[in-house]
Design an enzyme around this catalytic site. Sequence first.
Site, PDB file in Angstrom:
ATOM      1  N   LYS A  67      -2.054   3.354 -12.675  1.00  0.00           N
ATOM      2  CA  LYS A  67      -0.991   2.530 -13.275  1.00  0.00           C
ATOM      3  C   LYS A  67      -1.565   1.696 -14.414  1.00  0.00           C
ATOM      4  O   LYS A  67      -0.920   1.494 -15.447  1.00  0.00           O
ATOM      5  CB  LYS A  67      -0.347   1.641 -12.210  1.00  0.00           C
ATOM      6  N   GLN A  94       0.794  -3.604  -4.685  1.00  0.00           N
ATOM      7  CA  GLN A  94       0.599  -2.235  -4.209  1.00  0.00           C
ATOM      8  C   GLN A  94       0.760  -2.185  -2.685  1.00  0.00           C
ATOM      9  O   GLN A  94       0.130  -2.947  -1.963  1.00  0.00           O
ATOM     10  CB  GLN A  94      -0.811  -1.751  -4.622  1.00  0.00           C
ATOM     11  N   ASP A 140       9.067  -3.413  -9.641  1.00  0.00           N
ATOM     12  CA  ASP A 140       9.353  -2.327  -8.702  1.00  0.00           C
ATOM     13  C   ASP A 140      10.818  -2.353  -8.237  1.00  0.00           C
ATOM     14  O   ASP A 140      11.256  -1.436  -7.560  1.00  0.00           O
ATOM     15  CB  ASP A 140       8.442  -2.433  -7.467  1.00  0.00           C
TER      16      ASP A 140
END
Length: 287
Positions: free
Chosen positions: A54, A98, A121
């Site tokens: 990422k 994460q 997200d």
Amino acid sequence: MPAQLLDGNALARQIRMELAEQVADFIENNGVVPTLAAVLVGDDPASQVYVRNKRRDCDQVGIQSQLHALPADTTQDELLALIARLNRDEAVHGILVQLPLPPQIAARAVLEAVNPHKDVDAFHPENVGLVVQGRPRFLPCTPAAVQQLLVRNGIPIAGRHAVVVGRSDIVGKPLAIMLGQRGTGADATVTLCHSRTPDLAAITRLADILIVAVGRARFITGDMIRPGATVIDVGINRTDDGLVGDVDFQSAREVAAALTPVPGGVGPLTRVMLLANTLTAAGLLER
Ligand code: NDP
């Protein structure tokens, strides 16, 4: 004729190029570099790879990234303190936590602590609610990736029957909602299936667009697919033969008109959507 392959890598490259231009414009207009803070707790090797990828994606489009790596025995309070600091930090536009988190930390409490304007997200309940109401601030990355795969390959969605198999909060459920909304890339008639759905094959065989996010290797076979359907395979399963999807590629390829490969389908596009959300977040905070 075997199905057309929907190439996620090629599309991801194209969208990254578009984003690189938009990021450059943003920096020129605002004098600020969009910045993503990635939070990694523990030393899970897969999570380390995801975060590294990422951050590399960010580099490629001119987004700055920070890594906040914490030890596996971090307490929930310590993690919440970091999130609070990142929420306040005006130089940070997007925050990515994460998953999975270690067992002593309640993921839900942490995700709800992220400032909804930095929630790239789209896991925060406020952002989930906005998606449900059809006025999203951020789109969740994997559902957005599936939608882009369909739209950018010119696959009609409006008025078609989309069957989504799997109802997780990060993939199946929001995707079913997005495809059933009014508007571009949507207006489908949607059926959402799960482990309690009887005679699944009878339903999947009705799909013009079949999207599978179950987490079981080669679960959907060619005989469960309507001839001429578009099949999007979200699954990623590690097997002795390497990474495989939730769709049995060989048999599906003989029946479907279009099909995503695994790897190289939804996965690369999911990563691109995180970049798009980070740019959106920068726009929200610098306005
Ligand atoms: P979850 O395990 O959270 O959800 C799986 C869903 O599948 C559940 O809704 C479950 O039903 C349903 N299911 C399980 N067994 C059956 C069955 N026999 N028949 C019908 N439905 C069934 O998984 P995720 O949504 O998080 O992930 C799904 C897959 O997608 C995984 O392989 C994951 O690795 C992959 N993934 C890929 C991403 C990408 O970028 N390509 C991103 C995220 C995930 P129930 O609710 O009843 O239990």
